[in-house]
Design an enzyme around this catalytic site. Structure first.
Site, PDB file in Angstrom:
ATOM      1  CG  ASP A   1       4.729 -75.392 -23.167  1.00 55.90           C
ATOM      2  OD1 ASP A   1       4.729 -74.702 -22.138  1.00 55.90           O
ATOM      3  OD2 ASP A   1       5.207 -76.538 -23.216  1.00 55.90           O
ATOM      4  CD  GLN A  22       0.719 -84.473 -23.243  1.00 55.83           C
ATOM      5  OE1 GLN A  22       0.173 -84.519 -24.337  1.00 55.83           O
ATOM      6  NE2 GLN A  22       1.945 -84.027 -23.089  1.00 55.83           N
TER       7      GLN A  22
END
Length: 800
Positions: A488, A685
């Site tokens: 992103d 993550q």
């Protein structure tokens, strides 16, 4: 330092020290009623959505991270000393307070002892119910009788909308109405408004939850948080507990809580058991029904047993026994369990995610399918059809699909600049894997609606996804990044091109060709081959940087991941996907992956890129939002580690593939949990890289694509067990030091035991495979030769 151990026999992780580096969590329930619970009984519960249905209050990023929670306070009526059944929130000295927490599949057990009083609280959500059960056992290990008072506690939300409850106080401090009906607490919000059960997203409707006790008498209650806690106090020292008697407060407005007092007298050696129920519905209706149904503790035990068996069946599609016990602990329990939780919740509910995300993120959810196909194929089938219906008629996708509010054919499609370039390309490996796992080839011809308008067969949906990428290509013929291309932080926009997504498209075209050939659609297959060949030529001439592949190319010509750059010279995804997609030649594949090892490898995983960004213009890459060595700014993004493992295994590098795998495997850090900090039994993550002073620290556990790709890469590429249309491929790529391993795999209703033997530790030159005593040629176990139970033997030999 070590804080617990894997109990493989009982499929539990046992926490033996409660002062874990961070709050460690587990999950109870399912996507309808879910509870986040920590080793100190912290956390919260919600209905359908943590953003729109969280009825227990949660305060994020506190110290500790998990308060408030679901607490049980215990007070000695004679000495007036008190403590909690979990170490926190009272926090007695660990010299005097002993405790263990057992995390299992959708249940948690906290056992503690203080001053000769032993408590055991088992938390779980019974199958099919919309409430959680706290089964409480109190045992007197003293030589004299003891008189005790027990106080339950939860802090309630003023509105089920998480953001409103925490921020919009000028509203939510006036919406609460607490009541007690026949000893059952009723927590009401907006009670003068009518309920709208068919309009879940209306946050301002009348809603109720309840708290009830079974198996014990209630001697008092409190429902006003400020009365229970007292002025200038905390969860550690509530005034009501200190006084030893509830005040029977009823909160109207402000802040509510659920406290029911139970008084017990225990003889030496005596145990008393009761249960607390906390869930959705009115006290006089759902609460009363639950109290009656669960009035017998033996029924509670039976429901817990049913729950354990249910979850056991959801993770036993494959088991392994290898020379690495930590690997086995992850593969046989915790990685599959982690996968099931991400499948159920996507990225909506944890101690990190709570309120800012809602529903099923499209690309996250479709990737999450990859690790659970063999365990819960029926559940995947339903969810897969749901996600396909989240694709728009343009070929792009809704960024988020909300199961509780999704109306295929009526959804508003994203604006052109809001589409993400990778979303629907994840459908190709997911759909292909589902069909190969289940044999349900009819999926390809099923007609499923688009999100906005129209409907098509699944094959047509896939073609639309390819056309979307082709129609959104830049000057070099690569897919444009649009609003995002997985990373992103790359600023590509509608004209900048993503080499990573180009590799994804290359794989999609390859899979689409295979699907079309399997369905005798030769013209469609030829169409896809033409574009694949053309794309390969462009990747060959434009995307190669000399030692590795570029990551992306902006419309102004700026190259991400080029040796020309001072920062971000090389990115991991482009290298691994050059191999995974089938594009890279053997020479370039080896060279690219050697560059990965040279520039990106660390002891705790592979960096997303290198060097870190510091001076690069923010308008070029948003990675500078983060500190160096964190997340997209040259951090160790664990989501993508599995792709590198796959690439190395595809190149035959079993030693390196397993080395990479171990470097980010949670169980590797069980003996050094203070380094990683987050749970050593589930994936996280990201990890801080060498550029950060927190090098090795893990962040954002549980809900991450790391889980599915870690499991997929281990099963499909290290162990090498992959389903195919007409059989099961067995093609292991394991470390040379592994003499043998055994895998038990369920495949289309058949049980297959696979035993691998390499007693001479020969590098994989030739593997002889036998099925039920008969040698087979190739590496596929033909479906027509499989019996209900099968024995497969793999023996490594030198080539003659």
């Amino acid at each position: 330092m070590k804080y617990g151990y894997f109990d493989d026999l009982n499929k539990e992780y046992v926490i033996t020290r409660p002062d874990t580096p961070r709050s460690w969590t587990n999950y109870l329930g399912n996507s309808d009623f879910c509870s986040v619970i920590t080793n100190n009984a912290g956390g919260y519960s919600f209905y359908k959505s943590a953003a729109q249905g969280r009825f227990m209050r949660a305060r994020l990023n506190g110290i500790p991270m998990d308060q408030p929670g679901r607490y049980l306070y215990i007070r000695d009526q004679e000495t007036e000393d008190y403590w909690s059944a979990s170490w926190q929130p009272v926090g007695k000295s660990l010299n005097d307070y002993k405790t263990t927490t057992r995390f299992g599949t959708s249940y948690s057990i906290i056992n503690s002892e203080y001053d000769h009083i032993e408590s055991e609280v088992t938390y779980f959500v019974p199958l099919g119910e919309l409430f959680e059960v706290w089964k409480v056992m109190i045992t007197n290990n003293d030589s004299k009788s003891r008189k005790l008072s027990l106080f339950s506690f939860v802090e309630y939300a003023g509105n089920w909308n998480a953001i409103d409850d925490l921020v919009n106080l000028q509203y939510t401090q006036y919406t609460l109405k607490m009541n007690v009906v026949d000893g059952i607490i009723d927590h009401g919000t907006n009670v003068l408004m009518p309920p709208e059960p068919d309009n879940f997203q209306n946050k301002d409707q009348g809603r109720h939850t309840f708290m009830a006790v079974t198996g014990a008498k209630i001697s008092g209650f409190d429902t006003d948080r400020d009365v229970f806690i007292g002025k200038y106090r905390s969860y550690k020292n509530p005034e009501i507990v200190e006084k030893g008697k509830c005040s029977n407060s009823l909160a109207e407005g402000d802040n509510g809580c659920g406290t029911l007092q139970t008084n017990l007298e225990l003889k030496p050696g005596e145990t008393k058991t009761f249960a607390i129920l906390v869930g959705i519905g009115r006290a006089d209706k759902e609460g009363k029904a639950a109290q009656i149904k669960y009035s017998d503790i033996s029924f509670v035990d039976a429901e817990l047993f049913k729950l354990k068996e249910y979850w056991k069946n959801r993770i036993n599609g494959m088991t392994v026994k290898t020379p690495d016990p930590a690997f086995d602990s992850m593969m046989n329990m915790w990685n599959p369990h982690n996968n099931l939780i991400t499948f159920s919740l996507s990225r909506i509910a944890s101690l990190v995610y709570n309120g800012e995300r809602d529903g099923l993120g499209y690309r996250d959810t479709v990737q999450d399918f990859m690790g659970i196909m063999h365990n819960i194929p029926d559940d995947v089938e339903k969810r897969l059809e749901l996600m396909i219906s989240g694709q728009c008629s343009t070929g792009g996708a809704l960024p988020v699909v909300k199961p509780f509010a999704h109306h295929p054919g009526k959804e508003i499609p994203p604006k052109e600049e809001e589409y993400r370039s990778d979303d629907c390309l994840w459908l190709f490996p997911a759909i292909q894997l589902f069909v190969k796992e289940t044999g349900k080839t009819d999926l390809y011809s099923r007609v499923i609606p688009y999100a906005d308008k129209g409907k098509d067969t699944v094959i047509a949906h896939l073609r639309k996804a390819i056309e979307f990428s082709l129609n959104h290509s830049g000057n070099n013929g690569f897919s444009c990044g649009l609003s995002a291309d997985w990373n992103d932080c790359l600023q590509l926009g509608k004209d900048g091109e993503s080499v990573f997504v180009a590799f994804q498209l290359r794989l999609a075209l390859d899979i689409y060709t295979e699907i079309c050939n399997h369905n005798n659609l030769s013209e469609e297959a030829d169409w896809a081959k033409k574009y694949l060949t053309n794309l390969d030529k462009k990747l060959e001439t434009i995307a190669w940087d000399g030692e590795w592949y570029l990551r992306a190319i902006r419309a102004d010509g700026f190259k991400f991941g080029s040796s020309e750059n001072k920062e971000g010279k090389i990115f991991l995804n482009a290298q691994s996907w050059a191999v995974i997609s089938g594009h890279a030649s053997e020479e370039r594949a080896k060279k690219a992956m050697e560059s990965v090892n040279k520039y990106l490898a660390t002891d705790y995983g592979l960096q997303v890129c290198d060097p870190a960004f510091e001076k690069t213009d923010f308008n070029i890459i948003k990675a500078v939002l983060m500190g160096k060595g964190m997340k997209e700014n040259a951090g160790i993004f664990n989501h993508i580690q599995g792709w590198a493992v796959m690439a190395e295994a595809m190149l035959g590098n079993g030693n390196r593939a397993f080395e990479y795998y171990k470097n980010f495997m949670p169980a590797t850090f069980n003996e050094k949990a203070d380094l990683r900090e987050v749970e050593p039994y589930v994936h996280c993550q990201s990890t801080h890289s060498k550029y950060s002073s927190r090098f090795g620290k893990g962040r954002i556990p549980w809900l991450s694509g790391t889980a599915t790709w870690a499991y997929y890469s281990a099963v499909h590429y290290i162990l090498g067990i992959r389903p195919d249309y007409n059989g099961l491929i067995v093609d292991p790529c394991v470390p040379d030091e592994w003499k043998e391993f055994t895998v038990t795999r369920r495949f289309r209703g058949k049980d297959i035991v696979i035993h691998y033997s390499n007693l001479q530790k020969i590098h994989h030159e030739q593997i002889i495979i036998s099925l039920n005593g008969k040698k087979i040629f190739g590496n596929k176990l033909p479906l027509h030769l499989l019996k209900s139970k099968n024995q497969v033997d793999l023996i490594v030999q030198c080539k003659s």
